[in-house]
Design a protein around this motif. Structure first.
Motif, PDB file in Angstrom:
ATOM      1  N   PHE A   1      35.290  35.920  26.212  1.00 56.91           N
ATOM      2  CA  PHE A   1      34.010  36.454  26.720  1.00 56.91           C
ATOM      3  C   PHE A   1      34.090  37.961  26.946  1.00 56.91           C
ATOM      4  CE2 PHE A   1      33.538  32.195  29.181  1.00 56.91           C
ATOM      5  CZ  PHE A   1      33.221  31.547  28.008  1.00 56.91           C
ATOM      6  N   SER A   2      35.256  38.433  27.358  1.00 60.12           N
ATOM      7  CA  SER A   2      35.408  39.871  27.609  1.00 60.12           C
ATOM      8  C   SER A   2      35.376  40.640  26.298  1.00 60.12           C
ATOM      9  CB  SER A   2      36.743  40.175  28.295  1.00 60.12           C
ATOM     10  OG  SER A   2      36.952  39.354  29.397  1.00 60.12           O
ATOM     11  N   MET A   3      36.087  40.095  25.300  1.00 58.64           N
ATOM     12  CA  MET A   3      36.262  40.842  24.054  1.00 58.64           C
ATOM     13  C   MET A   3      35.061  40.763  23.117  1.00 58.64           C
ATOM     14  SD  MET A   3      40.296  40.281  23.219  1.00 58.64           S
ATOM     15  CE  MET A   3      40.479  38.623  23.808  1.00 58.64           C
TER      16      MET A   3
ATOM     17  N   VAL B   1      35.426  37.848  38.059  1.00 63.38           N
ATOM     18  CA  VAL B   1      36.179  36.593  37.999  1.00 63.38           C
ATOM     19  C   VAL B   1      35.785  35.714  39.172  1.00 63.38           C
ATOM     20  CG1 VAL B   1      38.478  35.563  38.113  1.00 63.38           C
ATOM     21  CG2 VAL B   1      38.119  37.666  36.825  1.00 63.38           C
ATOM     22  N   MET B   2      35.410  34.486  38.870  1.00 62.37           N
ATOM     23  CA  MET B   2      35.089  33.505  39.909  1.00 62.37           C
ATOM     24  C   MET B   2      35.830  32.229  39.549  1.00 62.37           C
ATOM     25  SD  MET B   2      31.243  34.216  41.017  1.00 62.37           S
ATOM     26  CE  MET B   2      31.743  33.728  42.625  1.00 62.37           C
ATOM     27  N   ASN B   3      36.923  31.986  40.253  1.00 64.06           N
ATOM     28  CA  ASN B   3      37.768  30.849  39.901  1.00 64.06           C
ATOM     29  C   ASN B   3      37.144  29.513  40.257  1.00 64.06           C
ATOM     30  OD1 ASN B   3      39.729  33.207  40.884  1.00 64.06           O
ATOM     31  ND2 ASN B   3      40.583  32.139  39.148  1.00 64.06           N
ATOM     32  N   ASP B   4      36.375  29.514  41.309  1.00 65.22           N
ATOM     33  CA  ASP B   4      35.830  28.253  41.791  1.00 65.22           C
ATOM     34  C   ASP B   4      34.391  28.100  41.315  1.00 65.22           C
ATOM     35  OD1 ASP B   4      35.730  25.888  43.348  1.00 65.22           O
ATOM     36  OD2 ASP B   4      34.607  26.986  44.861  1.00 65.22           O
ATOM     37  N   SER B   5      34.143  27.091  40.485  1.00 61.27           N
ATOM     38  CA  SER B   5      32.807  26.953  39.889  1.00 61.27           C
ATOM     39  C   SER B   5      31.751  26.617  40.948  1.00 61.27           C
ATOM     40  CB  SER B   5      32.820  25.904  38.785  1.00 61.27           C
ATOM     41  OG  SER B   5      33.354  24.703  39.269  1.00 61.27           O
TER      42      SER B   5
ATOM     43  N   ALA C   1      37.672  33.675  34.118  1.00 59.61           N
ATOM     44  CA  ALA C   1      38.770  34.633  33.866  1.00 59.61           C
ATOM     45  C   ALA C   1      38.279  35.773  32.998  1.00 59.61           C
ATOM     46  CB  ALA C   1      39.933  33.932  33.167  1.00 59.61           C
ATOM     47  N   ILE C   2      38.881  36.932  33.177  1.00 57.10           N
ATOM     48  CA  ILE C   2      38.640  38.022  32.223  1.00 57.10           C
ATOM     49  C   ILE C   2      39.941  38.251  31.463  1.00 57.10           C
ATOM     50  CG2 ILE C   2      36.791  39.156  33.493  1.00 57.10           C
ATOM     51  CD1 ILE C   2      38.879  41.181  34.528  1.00 57.10           C
ATOM     52  N   THR C   3      39.844  38.977  30.410  1.00 54.65           N
ATOM     53  CA  THR C   3      41.032  39.148  29.575  1.00 54.65           C
ATOM     54  C   THR C   3      42.076  40.049  30.247  1.00 54.65           C
ATOM     55  OG1 THR C   3      41.792  39.608  27.326  1.00 54.65           O
ATOM     56  CG2 THR C   3      40.192  41.148  28.258  1.00 54.65           C
TER      57      THR C   3
ATOM     58  N   GLU D   1      40.141  41.057  38.081  1.00 56.31           N
ATOM     59  CA  GLU D   1      39.039  41.002  39.031  1.00 56.31           C
ATOM     60  C   GLU D   1      37.666  41.217  38.385  1.00 56.31           C
ATOM     61  OE1 GLU D   1      39.883  43.339  42.446  1.00 56.31           O
ATOM     62  OE2 GLU D   1      37.937  42.979  43.371  1.00 56.31           O
ATOM     63  N   SER D   2      37.512  42.326  37.682  1.00 59.97           N
ATOM     64  CA  SER D   2      36.183  42.585  37.099  1.00 59.97           C
ATOM     65  C   SER D   2      36.260  43.557  35.925  1.00 59.97           C
ATOM     66  CB  SER D   2      35.240  43.154  38.165  1.00 59.97           C
ATOM     67  OG  SER D   2      35.672  44.438  38.549  1.00 59.97           O
TER      68      SER D   2
END
Lengths: 518, 315
Positions: A59-61, A229-233, A42-44, A205-206
């Protein structure tokens, strides 16, 4: 004739499709690129740190905002916005000397007023006030580059909070006040002093980052980073193999591990997570308010089974909360097995003596993986000691509200994570009276006043040996009362392209600036 | 005909109000304190109480529902609790992606499923028929997420031909669309085959053959137009189903569409977002059904004649 026309049309379409497809590939996974692409779950949604959830959003911040201090690969504090610092003997007064070259992305200097403002915001924040409100007394700014933080009580672990991007960030007072509610909602309303600045933001998204040209320390080695963003590991692991992403800021799923470890194009780094899976008892009501019933459960469990089922074997059994070698850990390794080594006969006897043999027990847990599987293992353990156990899976929101919030359970499986590596957060959070019903103390455990005092004293004890001794007594009480069963710490990991390099130990902080191309 | 279209569009309004009540009601019935969920388990009770008032959750359900409906009809579906942005805006950003994905998958399904269905029917009990029906069974049985992973492994990881995630270009949509279309191909293949087999056995087809018309004219000129009528409805219904069911594929391919939005919002219990996007999708499906009905009216002479007759009669 018509069939021929149709065939021709179909062939033309296929050729057109192929031409569209081909330019997308192939992708090289090893060549250094101008831009590093990071996958993340996820991104913020907002860069207003004080008003934003601190999970993956951090991670974004943390690339944009700086801290007063950071930690290095050996978990030692190193300068960030503060060049140097001093902690008085009482562990209540912290003095920081700010780097005079530190600037905001607006060009304004970072001052002590910004730090004081940020501390006040952290104290008021819905998301982190539970840390700062009881701890922060006052902040003084004797000059533009000196900040003195006074605490209400001694706390050796205060530095851990300041060095942790989940709990702390220093924001510009001027920008925050001028922009009001719009602060952090778009690229041009983000003002940071960190190594990167945001240049593009596709909500949900990015995010694209570029090196901050005004950064007061060495410029980051990689000047452009995209976070997607990649929801599925598992999907992320495949994207890592194709070279579409260069690193993934979340754990490598067990099912993909073999493939990733076998690839010479991907590096992987593991460490023991601060997440702790536990069996929590309701120590206030029901059959598990009886300490012997709790001990019986402890003796019925084989922790390795839980690690295999819950984390495909990637985890470390826990003896007690914080025994990963956290700061202040008294290192009482083996204390759990000394008291509660698997012994079904003894456990069964305790259940019979308590008069609960054959009674129904409901194990409550989240409905998402891996909890139902873990609960089934526990169900088996309880059945073996003469309890009629069944599992009740509960949707997340309801679980948080009824089980964790209101204590409507007898026994439950859950996990909690301390964001710091200090025993204070772990022990205060899970065993102190003030933490009843808060993350960690989901057993609603009511310790004795003596136990509370031990925990409080340990939090402010500056002598490491004396501190360990205090925590030793706390852990012995925890074991005797079997407040909750600490099952295991899952293995955390980061996978990244072998074309990247980073000092081992720094991977867990998830800072772009720690990475460089080989 | 215009009367028919207007009538169909007007029926949407009461249906929407009912749907809104159901969706809003379901979200209300789900346990859990919204403020607590937003602020997390660490937040103090004072902060939670304050947030409850801020969200309007101190007011009765009906008051909130009526307010919601009034605002919704002016295009205001509220603000997301997670992002703080207008729900409508968030959905609109993602809707084109979902539509593109579903449309691409549907085009594939139509282009493959219908011709194969026709072939199976025309060559009934032949090898083509056996292969077609077996293929349909296999395609219907393959879980889309599994197929998606297999396609990624083959085309992205092994062959480096196609991207494994995202939506940057047309190429990004190919694997998700194929994954989604598999089950739909099976549905259309089997349905077309059934309707076509029925049509071929009709008297008018026998008459056409008896008049000595070419087999292709009999099949494509007489049987097919009649057999395709119910296929149009099924195609439309399946497309609507796709709009609501893209979440698995969007997750596997990390596509920032409406399915993912709803899924993530449910996990975070972002009630305005879940309600707003569900209503948005419901409205889209309803409009789509209206369009299908209109198309159906145009291609089915019986409906056209009925409304033409009504108009002439002045009723």
């Amino acid at each position: 004739m018509k069939v021929k026309k149709l065939l021709a049309l179909a062939l033309s379409a296929a050729m057109a499709l192929s031409m569209t497809v081909m330019p997308a590939a192939p992708v090289s996974a090893s060549a250094p690129k101008e831009m590093m692409t990071i996958g993340t779950p996820a991104i913020t949604d907002s860069f207003n740190f004080f008003n934003t959830t601190n999970g993956y959003e951090t991670f974004s911040m943390s690339q944009v905002y700086d801290l007063l201090v950071q930690k290095n690969e050996n978990s030692e504090y190193i300068p960030a916005l503060a060049d140097s610092w001093e902690i008085d003997e009482s562990a209540q007064k912290f003095t920081f000397n700010l780097n005079p070259n530190a600037k905001w992305s607006t060009g304004d200097p970072v001052t002590s007023e910004d730090v004081a403002f940020s501390m006040e915001q952290l104290k008021a924040s819905d998301f982190v006030s539970y840390i700062y409100a009881p701890l922060l007394d006052s902040v003084e700014c004797p000059d533009e580059h000196t900040v003195i933080i006074n605490l209400t009580k001694p706390s050796v672990s205060f530095m851990e909070y300041l060095a942790n991007p989940y709990y702390s960030s220093i924001l510009s007072k001027k920008a925050y006040e001028e922009m009001g509610d719009s602060y952090g909602t778009s690229v041009d309303t983000i003002v940071g002093s960190g190594p990167y600045k945001v240049t593009e933001w596709n909500v949900g998204e990015s995010l694209t980052f570029e090196a901050n040209p005004d950064y007061y320390r060495d410029a980051p080695a990689i000047s452009k980073v995209k976070m997607v963003v990649m929801n599925d590991s598992n999907g992320a692991m495949m994207a890592l193999q194709t070279g579409e992403i260069d690193a993934y800021f979340d754990d490598v799923p067990g099912v993909s591990r073999g493939t990733i470890e076998g690839s010479d194009q991907i590096s992987i780094y593991d460490w023991t997570s601060t997440i702790l899976f536990c069996v929590f008892f309701n120590t206030q009501n029901g059959m598990f308010s009886d300490v012997n019933m709790r001990k019986a459960v402890a003796m019925s469990m084989n922790k390795d089974d839980y690690i295999i089922v819950g984390n495909e074997g990637f985890g470390t059994p826990a003896d007690y909360p914080g025994d990963r070698g956290d700061i202040g850990d008294p290192e009482l390794h083996g204390i759990y097995d000394e008291n509660y080594a698997t012994n079904l006969d003894e456990a069964k006897k305790l259940v019979e003596e308590a008069g609960h043999a054959g009674e129904e027990v409901v194990i409550k847990t989240y409905s998402t993986d891996p909890y139902p599987a873990l609960a089934t293992v526990l169900q088996n353990s309880l059945s073996q000691i003469g309890l009629n156990a069944r599992v009740e899976q509960i949707e997340r929101a309801t679980f948080i509200d009824t089980v964790l919030g209101k204590g409507d359970f007898d026994i439950q499986i859950c996990r909690w994570a301390a964001a710091t590596e200090d025993m204070d957060e772990i022990i205060y959070g899970s065993l102190h009276t003030d933490s009843i019903g808060s993350p960690g103390n989901w057993s609603f455990y009511q310790p004795t006043p003596e136990m509370d005092k031990l925990i409080t004293d340990a939090a402010g004890e500056v002598d490491p040996a004396a501190r360990k001794d205090l925590y030793k007594q706390v852990i012995e009480n925890y074991i005797n009362d079997m407040v909750y069963v600490s099952i295991y710490y899952p293995t955390s990991s980061r996978a990244y392209s072998s074309a990247l390099q980073i000092t081992d130990g720094l991977q867990k902080y998830d800072y772009f600036a720690n990475y460089s191309w080989k | 005909m215009i009367r028919y279209v207007i009538k169909r569009i007007l029926t949407i309004i009461p249906m929407l109000v009912v749907v809104m009540f159901i969706i809003y009601g379901i979200m209300e019935l789900t346990p859990g304190e919204p403020a607590r969920l937003i602020l997390g388990t660490n937040a103090s009770q004072e902060a939670v109480d304050q947030k409850t008032i801020e969200l309007g959750y101190d007011k009765p359900f009906l008051v909130r529902y009526v307010n919601y409906v009034i605002h919704a009809f002016t295009g205001d579906f509220g603000t997301s609790w997670q992002t703080g942005r207008p729900v409508f805006q968030e959905v609109l950003i993602r809707f084109p992606t979902t539509i593109k994905l579903a449309a691409f998958a549907m085009v594939l399904a139509v282009c493959i499923g219908i011709p194969l269905g026709i072939l199976s029917a025309v060559k009934q009990y032949s090898v083509f028929d056996a292969v077609g029906t077996t293929l349909a069974m296999v395609m219907a049985s393959v879980p889309s997420f599994w197929l998606a992973m297999m396609l990624i492994i083959l085309f992205a990881v092994k062959l480096h031909l196609l991207p494994s995630f995202g939506t940057g270009s047309f190429a990004h949509y190919i694997l998700p669309a194929i994954s989604m279309s598999f089950a739909e191909i099976a549905v259309l293949l089997r349905f077309t085959r059934t309707t076509m087999v029925e049509a071929i056995r009709q008297d008018y087809v026998r008459t056409a053959r008896a008049k000595g018309q070419k087999e292709s004219t009999v099949v494509f000129g007489h049987a097919l137009p009649n057999a395709l009528l119910p296929v149009v409805t099924v195609t439309g219904t399946e497309f609507c189903g796709m709009l609501g069911g893209v979440v698995t594929i969007e997750t596997v391919f990390s596509i920032n569409g409406c399915g993912m939005l709803i899924y993530n919002s449910i996990l975070k219990k972002d009630i305005p977002m879940v309600t707003g996007s569900a209503i948005f999708l419901t409205t889209s499906v309803m409009l789509m059904m209206v369009v299908i009905d209109i198309i159906y009216a145009f291609i089915d002479p019986r409906i056209k004649a009925r409304y033409a007759g009504t108009a002439k009669g002045g009723k």
